[in-house]
Design a protein around this motif. Structure first.
Motif, PDB file in Angstrom:
ATOM      1  N   LYS A  12       0.810  -1.221   0.000  1.00  0.00           N
ATOM      2  CA  LYS A  12       0.000   0.000   0.000  1.00  0.00           C
ATOM      3  C   LYS A  12       0.844   1.274   0.000  1.00  0.00           C
ATOM      4  N   ALA A  13       2.120   1.155   0.264  1.00  0.00           N
ATOM      5  CA  ALA A  13       2.990   2.339   0.381  1.00  0.00           C
ATOM      6  C   ALA A  13       2.949   3.230  -0.863  1.00  0.00           C
ATOM      7  N   PRO A  14       3.080   2.688  -2.076  1.00  0.00           N
ATOM      8  CA  PRO A  14       3.016   3.565  -3.250  1.00  0.00           C
ATOM      9  C   PRO A  14       1.680   4.294  -3.377  1.00  0.00           C
ATOM     10  N   GLU A  15       0.578   3.611  -3.019  1.00  0.00           N
ATOM     11  CA  GLU A  15      -0.738   4.254  -3.068  1.00  0.00           C
ATOM     12  C   GLU A  15      -0.826   5.394  -2.059  1.00  0.00           C
ATOM     13  N   LYS A  16      -0.298   5.169  -0.868  1.00  0.00           N
ATOM     14  CA  LYS A  16      -0.331   6.206   0.162  1.00  0.00           C
ATOM     15  C   LYS A  16       0.535   7.399  -0.253  1.00  0.00           C
ATOM     16  N   GLU A  17       1.690   7.106  -0.831  1.00  0.00           N
ATOM     17  CA  GLU A  17       2.579   8.189  -1.282  1.00  0.00           C
ATOM     18  C   GLU A  17       1.908   9.007  -2.384  1.00  0.00           C
ATOM     19  N   LYS A  18       1.245   8.345  -3.323  1.00  0.00           N
ATOM     20  CA  LYS A  18       0.535   9.032  -4.408  1.00  0.00           C
ATOM     21  C   LYS A  18      -0.590   9.888  -3.838  1.00  0.00           C
ATOM     22  N   ALA A  19      -1.334   9.354  -2.885  1.00  0.00           N
ATOM     23  CA  ALA A  19      -2.426  10.109  -2.263  1.00  0.00           C
ATOM     24  C   ALA A  19      -1.878  11.347  -1.555  1.00  0.00           C
ATOM     25  N   PHE A  20      -0.755  11.192  -0.884  1.00  0.00           N
ATOM     26  CA  PHE A  20      -0.124  12.323  -0.193  1.00  0.00           C
ATOM     27  C   PHE A  20       0.320  13.376  -1.194  1.00  0.00           C
ATOM     28  N   GLU A  21       0.957  12.958  -2.288  1.00  0.00           N
ATOM     29  CA  GLU A  21       1.403  13.896  -3.332  1.00  0.00           C
ATOM     30  C   GLU A  21       0.209  14.603  -3.961  1.00  0.00           C
ATOM     31  N   ASP A  22      -0.865  13.869  -4.209  1.00  0.00           N
ATOM     32  CA  ASP A  22      -2.079  14.466  -4.773  1.00  0.00           C
ATOM     33  C   ASP A  22      -2.653  15.522  -3.831  1.00  0.00           C
ATOM     34  N   LEU A  59      -0.573  42.776 -12.978  1.00  0.00           N
ATOM     35  CA  LEU A  59      -0.650  41.911 -14.151  1.00  0.00           C
ATOM     36  C   LEU A  59       0.606  41.048 -14.273  1.00  0.00           C
ATOM     37  N   GLN A  60       1.748  41.612 -13.923  1.00  0.00           N
ATOM     38  CA  GLN A  60       2.984  40.817 -13.913  1.00  0.00           C
ATOM     39  C   GLN A  60       2.873  39.698 -12.872  1.00  0.00           C
ATOM     40  N   ASP A  61       2.335  40.051 -11.699  1.00  0.00           N
ATOM     41  CA  ASP A  61       2.164  39.048 -10.635  1.00  0.00           C
ATOM     42  C   ASP A  61       1.234  37.920 -11.079  1.00  0.00           C
ATOM     43  N   ILE A  62       0.125  38.290 -11.715  1.00  0.00           N
ATOM     44  CA  ILE A  62      -0.839  37.266 -12.123  1.00  0.00           C
ATOM     45  C   ILE A  62      -0.273  36.405 -13.251  1.00  0.00           C
ATOM     46  N   THR A  63       0.533  36.995 -14.120  1.00  0.00           N
ATOM     47  CA  THR A  63       1.180  36.222 -15.182  1.00  0.00           C
ATOM     48  C   THR A  63       2.135  35.198 -14.585  1.00  0.00           C
ATOM     49  N   GLU A  64       2.917  35.620 -13.610  1.00  0.00           N
ATOM     50  CA  GLU A  64       3.852  34.721 -12.937  1.00  0.00           C
ATOM     51  C   GLU A  64       3.089  33.608 -12.199  1.00  0.00           C
ATOM     52  N   LEU A  65       2.001  33.970 -11.554  1.00  0.00           N
ATOM     53  CA  LEU A  65       1.177  32.989 -10.856  1.00  0.00           C
ATOM     54  C   LEU A  65       0.597  31.978 -11.838  1.00  0.00           C
ATOM     55  N   ASN A  66       0.130  32.444 -12.979  1.00  0.00           N
ATOM     56  CA  ASN A  66      -0.426  31.538 -13.984  1.00  0.00           C
ATOM     57  C   ASN A  66       0.627  30.546 -14.476  1.00  0.00           C
ATOM     58  N   ARG A  67       1.870  31.004 -14.598  1.00  0.00           N
ATOM     59  CA  ARG A  67       2.949  30.090 -14.986  1.00  0.00           C
ATOM     60  C   ARG A  67       3.130  29.001 -13.927  1.00  0.00           C
ATOM     61  N   GLY A  68       3.088  29.403 -12.664  1.00  0.00           N
ATOM     62  CA  GLY A  68       3.198  28.437 -11.575  1.00  0.00           C
ATOM     63  C   GLY A  68       2.048  27.455 -11.564  1.00  0.00           C
ATOM     64  N   MET A  69       0.847  27.948 -11.852  1.00  0.00           N
ATOM     65  CA  MET A  69      -0.329  27.073 -11.885  1.00  0.00           C
ATOM     66  C   MET A  69      -0.202  26.066 -13.023  1.00  0.00           C
ATOM     67  N   LYS A  70       0.326  26.516 -14.143  1.00  0.00           N
ATOM     68  CA  LYS A  70       0.522  25.609 -15.277  1.00  0.00           C
ATOM     69  C   LYS A  70       1.471  24.475 -14.884  1.00  0.00           C
ATOM     70  N   LYS A  71       2.527  24.813 -14.131  1.00  0.00           N
ATOM     71  CA  LYS A  71       3.483  23.797 -13.701  1.00  0.00           C
ATOM     72  C   LYS A  71       2.825  22.773 -12.778  1.00  0.00           C
ATOM     73  N   THR A  72       1.947  23.235 -11.879  1.00  0.00           N
ATOM     74  CA  THR A  72       1.282  22.280 -10.976  1.00  0.00           C
ATOM     75  C   THR A  72       0.329  21.371 -11.747  1.00  0.00           C
ATOM     76  N   HIS A  73      -0.277  21.887 -12.818  1.00  0.00           N
ATOM     77  CA  HIS A  73      -1.167  21.050 -13.627  1.00  0.00           C
ATOM     78  C   HIS A  73      -0.366  20.021 -14.418  1.00  0.00           C
ATOM     79  N   GLU A  74       0.874  20.367 -14.784  1.00  0.00           N
ATOM     80  CA  GLU A  74       1.712  19.433 -15.523  1.00  0.00           C
ATOM     81  C   GLU A  74       2.189  18.290 -14.631  1.00  0.00           C
ATOM     82  N   LYS A  75       2.232  18.514 -13.312  1.00  0.00           N
ATOM     83  CA  LYS A  75       2.661  17.484 -12.367  1.00  0.00           C
ATOM     84  C   LYS A  75       1.708  16.298 -12.325  1.00  0.00           C
TER      85      LYS A  75
END
Length: 76
Positions: A12-22, A59-75
């Motif tokens: 179950k360890a891999p499942e628990k690790e995946k759940a934690f990462e999610d 607007l610069q802040d929101i652009t930077e934030l959107n880049r970060g959000m894109k990275k989390t979606h790619e994870k």
């Protein structure tokens, strides 16, 4: 019996690790979405006040934030 239990838990360890990462990813996204909502409100307020410099910075802040959000979606 203890050996069987240990083996079962090891499987179950891999499942628990995946759940934690999610969970961590969800919390990160939630925080970013909240920050994006806040920035949008600040942009609207700066627009009402005619503060072009502040709008530009936000607007610069929101652009930077959107880049970060894109990275989390790619994870996921």
């Amino acid at each position: 019996e203890m050996l069987a239990l240990a083996a079962s838990e090891a499987d179950k360890a891999p499942e628990k690790e995946k759940a934690f990462e999610d969970c961590l990813t969800w919390m990160e996204r939630s925080k970013m979405e909240s920050r994006r909502d806040s920035l949008r409100s600040e942009i609207a307020e700066a627009h009402r006040q005619g503060d072009q410099n502040r709008i530009h910075r936000l607007l610069q802040d929101i652009t930077e934030l959107n880049r970060g959000m894109k990275k989390t979606h790619e994870k996921s």
